[in-house]
Design a protein around this motif. Structure first.
Motif, PDB file in Angstrom:
ATOM      1  N   LEU A  58       0.842  -1.201   0.000  1.00  0.00           N
ATOM      2  CA  LEU A  58       0.000   0.000   0.000  1.00  0.00           C
ATOM      3  C   LEU A  58       0.875   1.248   0.000  1.00  0.00           C
ATOM      4  CD1 LEU A  58      -3.165   0.646   2.124  1.00  0.00           C
ATOM      5  CD2 LEU A  58      -1.240   2.221   2.326  1.00  0.00           C
ATOM      6  N   VAL A  59       0.479   2.239  -0.802  1.00  0.00           N
ATOM      7  CA  VAL A  59       1.115   3.556  -0.789  1.00  0.00           C
ATOM      8  C   VAL A  59       0.011   4.598  -0.626  1.00  0.00           C
ATOM      9  CG1 VAL A  59       2.519   5.229  -2.051  1.00  0.00           C
ATOM     10  CG2 VAL A  59       2.987   2.779  -2.297  1.00  0.00           C
ATOM     11  N   HIS A  60       0.170   5.487   0.335  1.00  0.00           N
ATOM     12  CA  HIS A  60      -0.837   6.530   0.565  1.00  0.00           C
ATOM     13  C   HIS A  60      -1.002   7.367  -0.702  1.00  0.00           C
ATOM     14  CE1 HIS A  60      -2.807  10.091   2.227  1.00  0.00           C
ATOM     15  NE2 HIS A  60      -3.137   9.339   3.267  1.00  0.00           N
ATOM     16  N   PRO A  61      -2.240   7.746  -1.059  1.00  0.00           N
ATOM     17  CA  PRO A  61      -2.482   8.511  -2.289  1.00  0.00           C
ATOM     18  C   PRO A  61      -1.632   9.767  -2.441  1.00  0.00           C
ATOM     19  CG  PRO A  61      -4.556   7.832  -1.297  1.00  0.00           C
ATOM     20  CD  PRO A  61      -3.484   7.444  -0.334  1.00  0.00           C
ATOM     21  N   ASP A  62      -1.326  10.444  -1.333  1.00  0.00           N
ATOM     22  CA  ASP A  62      -0.531  11.675  -1.409  1.00  0.00           C
ATOM     23  C   ASP A  62       0.913  11.428  -1.830  1.00  0.00           C
ATOM     24  OD1 ASP A  62      -2.765  13.014  -0.571  1.00  0.00           O
ATOM     25  OD2 ASP A  62      -2.096  13.326   1.490  1.00  0.00           O
ATOM     26  N   TYR A  63       1.341  10.164  -1.811  1.00  0.00           N
ATOM     27  CA  TYR A  63       2.745   9.855  -2.087  1.00  0.00           C
ATOM     28  C   TYR A  63       2.926   8.938  -3.294  1.00  0.00           C
ATOM     29  CZ  TYR A  63       3.535  11.901   2.490  1.00  0.00           C
ATOM     30  OH  TYR A  63       3.570  12.769   3.549  1.00  0.00           O
ATOM     31  N   ARG A  64       1.876   8.711  -4.031  1.00  0.00           N
ATOM     32  CA  ARG A  64       1.985   7.839  -5.198  1.00  0.00           C
ATOM     33  C   ARG A  64       2.671   8.551  -6.361  1.00  0.00           C
ATOM     34  NH1 ARG A  64      -4.189   5.530  -4.510  1.00  0.00           N
ATOM     35  NH2 ARG A  64      -3.749   4.297  -2.637  1.00  0.00           N
ATOM     36  N   GLY A  65       3.250   7.742  -7.245  1.00  0.00           N
ATOM     37  CA  GLY A  65       3.930   8.294  -8.400  1.00  0.00           C
ATOM     38  C   GLY A  65       5.323   8.799  -8.111  1.00  0.00           C
ATOM     39  N   ARG A  66       5.878   8.453  -6.959  1.00  0.00           N
ATOM     40  CA  ARG A  66       7.200   8.959  -6.571  1.00  0.00           C
ATOM     41  C   ARG A  66       8.216   7.836  -6.363  1.00  0.00           C
ATOM     42  NH1 ARG A  66       5.659  12.533  -1.510  1.00  0.00           N
ATOM     43  NH2 ARG A  66       7.907  12.889  -1.486  1.00  0.00           N
ATOM     44  N   GLY A  67       7.835   6.618  -6.774  1.00  0.00           N
ATOM     45  CA  GLY A  67       8.772   5.503  -6.701  1.00  0.00           C
ATOM     46  C   GLY A  67       8.829   4.785  -5.372  1.00  0.00           C
ATOM     47  N   LEU A  68       7.969   5.147  -4.414  1.00  0.00           N
ATOM     48  CA  LEU A  68       8.004   4.508  -3.097  1.00  0.00           C
ATOM     49  C   LEU A  68       7.623   3.033  -3.187  1.00  0.00           C
ATOM     50  CD1 LEU A  68       6.422   7.161  -0.698  1.00  0.00           C
ATOM     51  CD2 LEU A  68       8.831   6.651  -1.060  1.00  0.00           C
ATOM     52  N   GLY A  69       6.575   2.744  -3.978  1.00  0.00           N
ATOM     53  CA  GLY A  69       6.119   1.364  -4.108  1.00  0.00           C
ATOM     54  C   GLY A  69       7.189   0.470  -4.706  1.00  0.00           C
ATOM     55  N   LYS A  70       7.828   0.950  -5.749  1.00  0.00           N
ATOM     56  CA  LYS A  70       8.890   0.166  -6.397  1.00  0.00           C
ATOM     57  C   LYS A  70      10.064  -0.042  -5.452  1.00  0.00           C
ATOM     58  CE  LYS A  70      11.441  -0.206 -10.723  1.00  0.00           C
ATOM     59  NZ  LYS A  70      11.673   0.389 -12.064  1.00  0.00           N
ATOM     60  N   LYS A  71      10.403   0.997  -4.690  1.00  0.00           N
ATOM     61  CA  LYS A  71      11.485   0.892  -3.718  1.00  0.00           C
ATOM     62  C   LYS A  71      11.182  -0.181  -2.671  1.00  0.00           C
ATOM     63  CE  LYS A  71      14.374   2.120  -0.280  1.00  0.00           C
ATOM     64  NZ  LYS A  71      15.722   1.535  -0.153  1.00  0.00           N
ATOM     65  N   LEU A  72       9.952  -0.182  -2.139  1.00  0.00           N
ATOM     66  CA  LEU A  72       9.586  -1.160  -1.116  1.00  0.00           C
ATOM     67  C   LEU A  72       9.557  -2.576  -1.689  1.00  0.00           C
ATOM     68  CD1 LEU A  72       6.791   0.724   0.857  1.00  0.00           C
ATOM     69  CD2 LEU A  72       9.137   0.294   1.574  1.00  0.00           C
ATOM     70  N   LEU A  73       9.007  -2.726  -2.898  1.00  0.00           N
ATOM     71  CA  LEU A  73       8.972  -4.052  -3.516  1.00  0.00           C
ATOM     72  C   LEU A  73      10.381  -4.573  -3.796  1.00  0.00           C
ATOM     73  CD1 LEU A  73       5.990  -3.847  -6.056  1.00  0.00           C
ATOM     74  CD2 LEU A  73       6.093  -5.091  -3.889  1.00  0.00           C
ATOM     75  N   THR A  74      11.257  -3.680  -4.250  1.00  0.00           N
ATOM     76  CA  THR A  74      12.641  -4.075  -4.508  1.00  0.00           C
ATOM     77  C   THR A  74      13.309  -4.560  -3.219  1.00  0.00           C
ATOM     78  OG1 THR A  74      12.835  -2.499  -6.339  1.00  0.00           O
ATOM     79  CG2 THR A  74      14.884  -3.268  -5.334  1.00  0.00           C
ATOM     80  N   ASP A  75      13.095  -3.835  -2.125  1.00  0.00           N
ATOM     81  CA  ASP A  75      13.667  -4.238  -0.837  1.00  0.00           C
ATOM     82  C   ASP A  75      13.077  -5.564  -0.368  1.00  0.00           C
ATOM     83  OD1 ASP A  75      15.140  -1.927  -0.877  1.00  0.00           O
ATOM     84  OD2 ASP A  75      13.923  -0.862   0.597  1.00  0.00           O
ATOM     85  N   ALA A  76      11.759  -5.741  -0.590  1.00  0.00           N
ATOM     86  CA  ALA A  76      11.095  -6.975  -0.157  1.00  0.00           C
ATOM     87  C   ALA A  76      11.634  -8.179  -0.933  1.00  0.00           C
ATOM     88  CB  ALA A  76       9.588  -6.846  -0.347  1.00  0.00           C
ATOM     89  N   LEU A  77      11.826  -8.036  -2.234  1.00  0.00           N
ATOM     90  CA  LEU A  77      12.347  -9.133  -3.045  1.00  0.00           C
ATOM     91  C   LEU A  77      13.811  -9.426  -2.709  1.00  0.00           C
ATOM     92  CD1 LEU A  77      10.681  -8.300  -6.476  1.00  0.00           C
ATOM     93  CD2 LEU A  77      10.038 -10.090  -4.841  1.00  0.00           C
ATOM     94  N   ALA A  78      14.569  -8.381  -2.385  1.00  0.00           N
ATOM     95  CA  ALA A  78      15.956  -8.588  -1.973  1.00  0.00           C
ATOM     96  C   ALA A  78      16.006  -9.410  -0.677  1.00  0.00           C
ATOM     97  CB  ALA A  78      16.654  -7.241  -1.784  1.00  0.00           C
ATOM     98  N   PHE A  79      15.073  -9.145   0.238  1.00  0.00           N
ATOM     99  CA  PHE A  79      14.985  -9.911   1.479  1.00  0.00           C
ATOM    100  C   PHE A  79      14.671 -11.378   1.179  1.00  0.00           C
ATOM    101  CE2 PHE A  79      12.149 -11.634   4.802  1.00  0.00           C
ATOM    102  CZ  PHE A  79      13.024 -11.632   5.885  1.00  0.00           C
ATOM    103  N   CYS A  80      13.759 -11.611   0.225  1.00  0.00           N
ATOM    104  CA  CYS A  80      13.395 -12.982  -0.159  1.00  0.00           C
ATOM    105  C   CYS A  80      14.607 -13.746  -0.690  1.00  0.00           C
ATOM    106  CB  CYS A  80      12.291 -12.967  -1.214  1.00  0.00           C
ATOM    107  SG  CYS A  80      10.688 -12.416  -0.603  1.00  0.00           S
ATOM    108  N   LYS A  81      15.408 -13.072  -1.507  1.00  0.00           N
ATOM    109  CA  LYS A  81      16.604 -13.713  -2.062  1.00  0.00           C
ATOM    110  C   LYS A  81      17.649 -13.956  -0.970  1.00  0.00           C
ATOM    111  CE  LYS A  81      15.823 -11.722  -6.634  1.00  0.00           C
ATOM    112  NZ  LYS A  81      16.285 -10.742  -7.662  1.00  0.00           N
TER     113      LYS A  81
END
Length: 323
Positions: free
Chosen positions: A248-271
């Motif tokens: 989830l990304v709050h509407p006021d902060y969408r479009g700024r790469g936060l979601g991609k950053k969090l997903l990238t960190d989450a997948l790095a943790f999985c690896k």
């Protein structure tokens, strides 16, 4: 006739809100000028004018290397800018560097004296600000910083400041889980019209997560600003399989790469934890999130039509092989 009356009333009701906002901004501007004057008192101890200081700061930033770009960026009359540049040059604060390919062109840079002056002014400003905020608690200081970042984001044009003040963490603090439940319930009700059953479902899943949480296999990734959670995602591990949840990304902060950053960190943790596969469950209504999932490498592996949370929707599963 009644339709016209309703529209007329709606417009009249909207006008006071806009007027109140304008008055609030005007009042804030007056307050800001008082604070700015207080923080700029130390500048009266050196000979530069406000215009000269602004040009000096812009040259230090290096975003506008020549006089033409500098005039456009600052909205300064070119003739006036020429006089300012000449004055700063005569004071030994800036230099004009001829372009190697065209002697008629030049870039502007600071001299050692210019750099020393700005360093002194910056340090004096920091000391003034620290004295100003000293009476505030840590929470109040966080609120102040978040409010200032919000004003810059909403009214400013400097996109480079979009990520300032945002902190990423993966430790769980008291209150985090309760706030995430609230955030999911509120946003999904407003954006997808999910009913209270969805919030009950989120409560249940977070309860199960906390009850079995182990940092060795589970991780909650959070983005915060001013101490407030603005984006999240989690990984729940079970053997060689991991589940991605609560993205989830709050509407006021969408479009700024936060979601991609969090997903990238989450997948790095999985690896890092050597999970073989990571999967997620979502619905067909989450079109923006699904586009990002696909971009990150997930593929749809299942779909079924369900009546969920007051909506008829397709529940979908996406998987990614990590090994």
């Amino acid at each position: 006739m009644s339709n016209y009356i309703v529209i007329f009333i709606d417009k009249q009701l909207a006008m006071p809100d806009m007027n109140n906002l304008a008055d609030t901004i005007l009042n804030f501007n007056g307050f800001y000028e008082e604070i700015a004057a207080l923080l700029n008192n130390h500048r009266t101890r050196q000979p530069l004018s406000g215009a000269e200081l602004r040009i000096l700061y812009e040259i230090a930033r290096g975003n506008h290397p020549n006089a033409g770009q500098l005039a456009t960026a600052t909205g300064t009359d070119p003739g006036y800018l020429t006089r300012i540049v000449r004055s700063l040059q005569q004071q030994g604060l800036i230099i004009r560097i001829p372009a190697p390919t065209d002697a008629r062109s030049f870039t502007l840079g600071l001299t050692p004296d210019g750099e020393a002056l700005l360093t002194t002014l910056h340090q004096e400003s920091r000391e003034d600000i620290l004295r100003l905020i000293a009476p505030l608690s840590q929470q109040q200081q966080n609120q102040l910083g978040a409010a200032m970042n919000t004003i810059r984001r909403l009214l400013g044009k400097d996109q480079d400041s979009a990520g300032e003040g945002i902190i990423f963490r993966n430790n769980i603090l008291p209150g985090d889980i309760g706030y995430l439940i609230h955030l999911h319930g509120d946003l999904y009700a407003r954006e997808k019209e999910y009913n209270l059953e969805f919030e009950a479902y989120v409560c249940k899943t977070f309860y199960e997560f906390v009850a079995s949480y182990s940092p060795a296999k589970d991780r909650l990734f959070l983005a915060t600003e001013g101490g407030k959670i603005i984006a999240c995602v989690a990984i729940l591990g079970a053997g060689r399989l991991a589940q991605l949840r609560w993205f989830l990304v709050h509407p006021d902060y969408r479009g700024r790469g936060l979601g991609k950053k969090l997903l990238t960190d989450a997948l790095a943790f999985c690896k890092e934890k050597q999970f073989q596969t990571v999967y997620l469950m979502t619905t067909s209504m989450q079109t923006s999130a699904i586009a990002l999932y696909k971009q990150m490498g997930f593929r749809k592996t299942g779909e079924k039509l369900l009546q969920l949370w007051g909506q008829q929707l397709y529940e979908q599963r996406y998987d990614m092989d990590l090994m």
